[in-house]
Design an enzyme around this catalytic site. Structure first.
Site, PDB file in Angstrom:
ATOM      1  N   GLU A 101       0.822  -1.234   0.039  1.00  0.00           N
ATOM      2  CA  GLU A 101      -0.195   0.103   0.006  1.00  0.00           C
ATOM      3  C   GLU A 101       0.938   1.272   0.132  1.00  0.00           C
ATOM      4  OE1 GLU A 101      -2.464   1.735  -0.360  1.00  0.00           O
ATOM      5  OE2 GLU A 101      -4.395   0.824   0.333  1.00  0.00           O
ATOM      6  N   ASP A 102       0.354   2.298  -0.461  1.00  0.00           N
ATOM      7  CA  ASP A 102       0.967   3.743  -0.398  1.00  0.00           C
ATOM      8  C   ASP A 102       0.987   4.267   0.871  1.00  0.00           C
ATOM      9  OD1 ASP A 102      -1.520   4.167  -0.760  1.00  0.00           O
ATOM     10  OD2 ASP A 102      -1.255   5.541  -2.574  1.00  0.00           O
ATOM     11  N   ASP A 105      -4.533   5.612   6.101  1.00  0.00           N
ATOM     12  CA  ASP A 105      -4.937   6.951   6.775  1.00  0.00           C
ATOM     13  C   ASP A 105      -6.165   6.442   7.711  1.00  0.00           C
ATOM     14  OD1 ASP A 105      -5.432   9.692   6.485  1.00  0.00           O
ATOM     15  OD2 ASP A 105      -7.417   9.347   5.435  1.00  0.00           O
ATOM     16  N   PHE A 154      -2.010  16.250   4.136  1.00  0.00           N
ATOM     17  CA  PHE A 154      -2.260  15.442   2.959  1.00  0.00           C
ATOM     18  C   PHE A 154      -0.914  15.575   2.161  1.00  0.00           C
ATOM     19  CE2 PHE A 154      -3.707  14.574  -1.169  1.00  0.00           C
ATOM     20  CZ  PHE A 154      -4.518  13.289  -1.191  1.00  0.00           C
ATOM     21  N   VAL A 155      -0.559  14.577   1.773  1.00  0.00           N
ATOM     22  CA  VAL A 155       0.786  14.346   0.807  1.00  0.00           C
ATOM     23  C   VAL A 155       0.619  13.764  -0.494  1.00  0.00           C
ATOM     24  CG1 VAL A 155       2.394  14.383   3.004  1.00  0.00           C
ATOM     25  CG2 VAL A 155       1.418  12.218   1.979  1.00  0.00           C
TER      26      VAL A 155
HETATM   27  P1  IMP Z   1      -7.874   5.052   4.256  1.00  0.00           P
HETATM   28  O1  IMP Z   1      -9.116   4.092   3.573  1.00  0.00           O
HETATM   29  O2  IMP Z   1      -8.636   6.326   4.942  1.00  0.00           O
HETATM   30  O3  IMP Z   1      -6.988   4.502   4.956  1.00  0.00           O
HETATM   31  O4  IMP Z   1      -7.103   5.674   3.075  1.00  0.00           O
HETATM   32  C1  IMP Z   1      -6.131   5.069   2.040  1.00  0.00           C
HETATM   33  C2  IMP Z   1      -6.173   5.468   0.822  1.00  0.00           C
HETATM   34  O5  IMP Z   1      -6.437   7.025   0.742  1.00  0.00           O
HETATM   35  C3  IMP Z   1      -4.710   5.418   0.425  1.00  0.00           C
HETATM   36  O6  IMP Z   1      -4.539   4.162  -0.316  1.00  0.00           O
HETATM   37  C4  IMP Z   1      -4.475   6.405  -0.517  1.00  0.00           C
HETATM   38  O7  IMP Z   1      -4.846   6.376  -1.837  1.00  0.00           O
HETATM   39  C5  IMP Z   1      -5.326   7.674  -0.011  1.00  0.00           C
HETATM   40  N1  IMP Z   1      -4.834   8.712   0.857  1.00  0.00           N
HETATM   41  C6  IMP Z   1      -4.945   8.789   2.255  1.00  0.00           C
HETATM   42  N2  IMP Z   1      -4.256   9.815   2.578  1.00  0.00           N
HETATM   43  C7  IMP Z   1      -3.711  10.417   1.561  1.00  0.00           C
HETATM   44  C8  IMP Z   1      -2.700  11.667   1.302  1.00  0.00           C
HETATM   45  O8  IMP Z   1      -2.325  12.030   2.184  1.00  0.00           O
HETATM   46  N3  IMP Z   1      -2.241  11.530  -0.057  1.00  0.00           N
HETATM   47  C9  IMP Z   1      -2.620  10.796  -1.025  1.00  0.00           C
HETATM   48  N4  IMP Z   1      -3.394   9.875  -0.758  1.00  0.00           N
HETATM   49  C10 IMP Z   1      -4.125   9.656   0.407  1.00  0.00           C
HETATM   50 MG    MG Z   2      -4.311   3.790  -2.109  1.00  0.00          MG
END
Ligand code: IMP
Ligand code: MG
Length: 185
Positions: A101-102, A105, A154-155
């Protein structure tokens, strides 16, 4: 170059990223053997740059596959809606699976993916993420390998986008306030 003018601050430099990705590769080399023959699942689109660099440090036999999940609109906050846009090519039953994963969040996307993949009965399931924002976590999902823990900002860059742009930046950076202003946050 116009794109770079939108960057307010570099959070993680190209050199720091490369050094840490190499270390993560070494951690994976110490975890998996040729016999395990892990399947790395790259979560598109954000993780493709990380995966490309990471696998060049791997010494064990492995395969890669891709999955795309949608949970976001054009903005920077989770809509809470998760769906599979692209599924794996092959069956993972009995395979040692590593999700790449990247960023984690809220944890919602990863929670969905892990629950979905576990129903397919892999031999093992681990998670490797480049970035994690622990202060944003809503669902506590286990993560085995983390590149960097970062604050709640946010990055973009190194595969991560804002409204599909900036993935090519070789560092992890924060954009100028006016770039984010028009998005639904
Ligand atoms: P989560 O479901 O809230 O954990 O979000 C995960 C996904 O949201 C990641 O795989 C990213 O694609 C996107 N995401 C969350 N935070 C960022 C950020 O700071 N920059 C870019 N994409 C983000
Ligand atoms: Mg992602």
């Amino acid at each position: 170059m116009k794109l770079w003018d939108d960057v307010a601050r570099i959070m993680i430099s190209e050199q720091e990223l490369q050094a840490r990705v190499k270390e993560l590769g070494q951690e994976l080399n110490a975890t998996y053997t040729d016999e395990d023959h892990p399947l790395l699942i790259c979560v598109l689109k954000g993780a493709f740059v990380f995966l490309a660099d990471l696998i060049r440090h791997l010494e064990m036999r492995h395969d890669v596959d891709f999955m795309e999940i949608s949970s976001y609109g054009a903005g920077t906050a989770s809509s809470g809606v998760v769906r599979i846009l692209l599924d794996l090519e092959r069956n993972i039953e009995g395979r040692h699976v590593l999700i790449v994963e990247d960023i984690i969040d809220s944890g919602r996307t990863l929670d969905y993916i892990t629950r979905n993949l576990l129903t397919r009965r892999p031999a093992s399931l681990r998670v490797c993420t480049l970035l994690s924002k622990p202060s944003r976590r809503e669902i506590d999902v286990p993560v085995d390998f983390v590149g960097f823990e970062i604050p709640d900002e946010f990055v973009t860059g190194y595969g991560l986008d804002f409204a599909e742009e900036y993935r090519n930046l070789p560092f992890i950076g924060v954009l100028k306030e006016e770039i984010y202003r028009n998005a639904e946050i």
